[in-house]
Design an enzyme around this catalytic site. Structure first.
Site, PDB file in Angstrom:
ATOM      1  N   GLU A 106       8.730 -25.813   4.478  1.00 44.92           N
ATOM      2  CA  GLU A 106       9.704 -24.797   4.867  1.00 44.92           C
ATOM      3  C   GLU A 106      10.886 -24.742   3.909  1.00 44.92           C
ATOM      4  OE1 GLU A 106       8.747 -25.660   9.560  1.00 44.92           O
ATOM      5  OE2 GLU A 106      10.198 -24.103   9.066  1.00 44.92           O
ATOM      6  N   ASP A 142       8.841 -18.715  17.193  1.00 44.32           N
ATOM      7  CA  ASP A 142       8.820 -19.909  16.363  1.00 44.32           C
ATOM      8  C   ASP A 142       9.729 -20.944  17.039  1.00 44.32           C
ATOM      9  OD1 ASP A 142       8.595 -20.211  12.756  1.00 44.32           O
ATOM     10  OD2 ASP A 142       8.569 -21.747  14.320  1.00 44.32           O
TER      11      ASP A 142
HETATM   12  C1  GLC Z   1       8.071 -24.429  12.360  1.00 46.37           C
HETATM   13  C2  GLC Z   1       7.385 -23.344  11.562  1.00 46.37           C
HETATM   14  C3  GLC Z   1       6.135 -22.817  12.222  1.00 46.37           C
HETATM   15  C4  GLC Z   1       5.504 -23.889  13.086  1.00 46.37           C
HETATM   16  C5  GLC Z   1       6.469 -24.225  14.200  1.00 46.37           C
HETATM   17  C6  GLC Z   1       5.940 -25.358  15.077  1.00 46.37           C
HETATM   18  O1  GLC Z   1       9.460 -24.309  12.205  1.00 46.37           O
HETATM   19  O2  GLC Z   1       8.143 -22.246  11.128  1.00 46.37           O
HETATM   20  O3  GLC Z   1       5.270 -22.374  11.187  1.00 46.37           O
HETATM   21  O4  GLC Z   1       4.283 -23.418  13.611  1.00 46.37           O
HETATM   22  O5  GLC Z   1       7.752 -24.556  13.730  1.00 46.37           O
HETATM   23  O6  GLC Z   1       5.889 -26.548  14.342  1.00 46.37           O
END
Ligand code: GLC
Length: 752
Positions: free
Chosen positions: A503, A306
């Site tokens: 989030e 992530d």
């Molecule tokens: C974010 C998320 C993830 C996403 C990534 C790229 O923090 O947790 O779901 O795909 O970063 O944006």
């Protein structure tokens, strides 16, 4: 035919000798030019191409392939070539300055040309969060978030949503979406509850059809990502990026199951979760990433972290060589750095050269990444297929989205069958902060990372959908806070709920109720006495038990996206509610976590949802008179039987009154031993009731005399207790007494 393929060791040896002597191998003499190299030959098996390419790659090349940088972090575009970057991404809202589909495509092609300018010309792969449509792009079709798709219980529809999204993503050049989230949200306090299809792992598993929608879209196919591996939706307290405290058996049963299904569908990538399992950060969990995901489940794609996920391993900001080594050796293949890519590459190479990361691990990661690039056809067609650019926000895709909205709606209450509303007659009041707000109805991950209220992209608000549907059939008044409502309205529709978030910013550790703005609006509407229909636009079940008895109807609309007309379709009966709760609805926030089968007393159980008890209302005459006049259609299926039903009939007449308005629901029961084919019910009002709209019958009024004739679809009333129902709305002053007598086809009925 002798094989064109020279054994890799010969190529490598000659290349090394040539490099050592400073001699660039000439074409055709011992070493194939890159242009003629087997890996460039699409007729060869992918594995052969990967082997050939890998044998030509330096550590710089290999480290670059494992590095993903955000477009906004690039010092200069040429860094894509200089650092051999294997992947670029757009984090939420990371868009070109001109946010149009063609600008996205131009940007993508610009990055790709840099990647193709390197000696081996390995195309980069571009990733983005297209999690409910191509949601970073203004004008793209925005579909309901996953919680609404889960409510549809329609895997085929969800696959079509995936395909439409893939076409719009491809139209901007991009080849990889960080979707679907296969999170199983077990605590609705979690800010990402709406990214989950359901609390039930089986329902989430059923929705993995979206992977096929993404990856089997023909020339528009894009790589899908099963995320976040594993247990992101099961953290204690629903805290985002928190700790999932579960036995391995429960982790497997609840959170691993959807990933198994996605792997079986051939999902191309898996993103590791920020969360921890029993205190161990997932980004360093070799057992779950390598032994379980790649070994036991047989995942052949590549694992990506992530956003800056490895930085959290030591609990300090930024990343270290040790964190890189831990993650790569745990089975991570590509690191979403995403900012300091130069430092990352330098430390990664250092760790390999020091022997702390085996070359075999580096080669395995590269094989996985390159395999997906070959399978995607990036070597043959690295630039945008502009034939798909016009699909962004297309009518066809918006039609799929409108269907998804319709099917996602869950009818939770419908007292007196106040829904569906008649399309014609009288006045309807619409209020609420989310009635006319495309940003609110789309939620997080829309245009920007967090999303935002307001007119942020093109689409149809719920209010506009109501106006479009009703047209001139009735007066639609809108006031955001409900000011101006009075008893002359036949219904009030309040669209309330949550404003956008994403989030952890969406974690609700305290109250899960409506905000003061909504409560004030609802109170104002309630005070008028007008039947109140509440449409909840939210990313999760909310704590509304304390207000529910003041509402006549309640619809959970989740986060429907740009096609708000789908909500109007259901409110006015052009579609019947079919959604079922994908999450258990708590009686109180204190009950969280609350899930199916845990024995807690929910307000609405998992899987709950009402249907319309009467078929959607017929379409009444185009230009209704103030008091309905005889209308030619719909005509009864046959002329009413001459003889009244022997053995009699029973009529129940129920009204829902407010101020000067009312709705009535009538049921006719045929007690005779023979069916009634075609019926006409008549009565005389004692008061000054005026009927203004009707459904499931044609209701005409002359003075105080009223006649209701069957619609084409309910003209037969079966013998021995068969029934037919219809309803209408009207106004009155003074008393609204139930008529004393009814006749059915001329014969008196008992009144129940
Ligand atoms: C974010 C998320 C993830 C996403 C990534 C790229 O923090 O947790 O779901 O795909 O970063 O944006």
């Amino acid at each position: 035919m002798t094989s064109r393929l020279r054994p890799p060791w010969i190529i490598a040896l000659v290349t090394l000798l040539a490099a050592a002597l400073g001699v660039v191998p000439a074409a055709g003499r011992g070493v194939a030019r890159a242009a003629d190299a087997p890996y460039k030959d699409p007729s060869l098996p992918v594995a052969t191409r990967v082997d050939d390419l890998l044998s030509r790659m330096s550590l710089d090349d290999k480290a670059g392939q494992m590095t993903q940088a955000d477009r906004g972090a690039l010092t200069t575009v040429s860094d894509v070539a200089a650092y051999r970057l294997g992947s670029i991404l757009s984090g939420g809202g990371s868009a070109p300055s001109s946010n149009t589909p063609s600008s996205w495509a131009d940007m993508y092609d610009n990055f790709q040309r840099q990647a193709l300018s390197t000696p081996l010309a390995i195309p980069m792969i571009y990733g983005i969060d297209a999690v409910h449509g191509h949601n970073n792009v203004v004008g793209a079709t925005i579909f309901p978030h996953n919680i609404g798709l889960g409510a549809t219980r329609d895997p085929d529809l969800v696959e079509r949503v995936g395909r439409a999204t893939a076409e719009e993503v491809s139209g901007t050049g991009i080849d990889w979406t960080f979707a679907p989230c296969l999170c199983v949200a077990r605590n609705d306090r979690w800010g990402r509850t709406y990214e989950s299809f359901s609390e039930d792992p089986q329902l989430v598993t059923q929705m993995t059809t979206i992977v096929d929608g993404f990856q089997k879209a023909g020339n528009a196919s894009i790589l899908a990502t099963a995320k976040h591996y594993v247990g992101d939706g099961g953290t204690t307290g629903g805290r985002d990026q928190g700790n999932t405290e579960l036995s391995e058996a429960d982790l497997r049963a609840i959170h691993l199951a959807p990933f198994k299904a996605a792997v079986q569908r051939g999902v191309g990538s898996v993103m590791v979760s920020y969360s921890s399992w029993n205190g161990a950060r997932m980004h360093g969990n070799k057992y779950l990433i390598t032994d379980v995901l790649k070994g036991e489940l047989g995942f052949k794609g590549f694992v990506v972290t992530d956003w800056a996920g490895i930085d959290q391993l030591d609990g300090q900001t930024g990343f270290t060589a040790n964190e890189i080594t831990t993650a790569i050796n745990a089975g991570v293949d590509m690191v979403m750095v995403p900012n300091d890519y130069k430092k990352f590459i330098s430390l990664l190479k250092q760790e390999v050269q020091a022997g702390r990361i085996p070359t075999s691990r580096i080669d395995d990661a590269n094989r996985r990444i390159l395999t997906k690039k070959f399978e995607l056809g990036l070597f043959e067609k690295p630039l945008t297929d502009r034939s798909y650019t016009s699909t962004v926000g297309s009518a066809a895709h918006r039609a799929v989205a409108r269907e998804a909205v319709r099917k996602s709606l869950v009818l939770l209450k419908n007292a007196g069958n106040v829904l569906p509303l008649a399309k014609t007659g009288g006045k309807i009041f619409v209020a609420g902060k989310s009635a006319d707000d495309i940003g609110n109805q789309s939620g997080g991950w829309t245009i920007s990372w967090q999303g935002s209220s307001g007119n942020i992209t093109t689409g149809t608000t719920i209010l506009q959908g109501i106006r479009d549907l009703v047209g001139s059939g009735a007066q639609v008044t809108y006031n955001r806070d409900g000011s101006g409502i009075d008893s002359s309205y036949r219904a009030a529709v309040a669209v309330v709920g949550e404003t956008p978030y994403a989030e952890g910013q969406g974690d609700r550790t305290g109250s899960m109720g409506l905000d003061s703005t909504d409560l004030a609006t609802l109170q104002r509407l309630k005070a008028s006495g007008v039947p109140l229909v509440v449409v909840l636009v939210s990313g999760r079940p909310l704590d509304i038990a304390g207000q529910l008895d003041q509402w006549n109807a309640l619809v959970a609309a989740w986060l429907p996206g740009t096609e708000g007309r789908g909500v109007a379709d259901m409110l006015f009966g052009d579609s019947a509610p079919s959604g079922r709760l994908p999450m258990t609805w708590p009686r109180s926030a204190d009950q969280e976590p609350i899930n199916d089968g845990d024995g807690k007393d929910a307000l609405f159980k998992y899987g709950y949802g009402l249907d319309y008890t009467v078929p959607p209302p017929q379409s009444p005459p185009a230009s209704p008179s103030p008091s309905p006049s005889p209308s030619p259609s719909p005509s009864p299926s046959s002329s009413p039987s001459a003889s009244p039903p022997a053995g009699g009939c029973l009529v129940t007449y129920r009204t829902n009154d407010w101020g000067g308005g009312y709705t009535a629901d009538i049921t006719i029961t045929n007690r005779s031993s023979s069916a009634v084919n075609g019926w006409r019910l008549q009565w005389t009002y004692a008061g000054n009731q005026k009927i203004t709209g009707y459904w499931n019958a044609v209701v005409t009024q002359s003075g105080q005399q009223v006649t209701a004739s069957n619609a084409s679809y309910n003209g037969t009333i079966g013998a021995n207790g068969g029934t037919a129902s219809f309803g209408f709305q009207g106004t009155y002053s003074g008393a609204n007494a139930t008529p004393a007598a009814f006749t059915l086809n001329g014969a008196a009925c008992a009144v129940g």
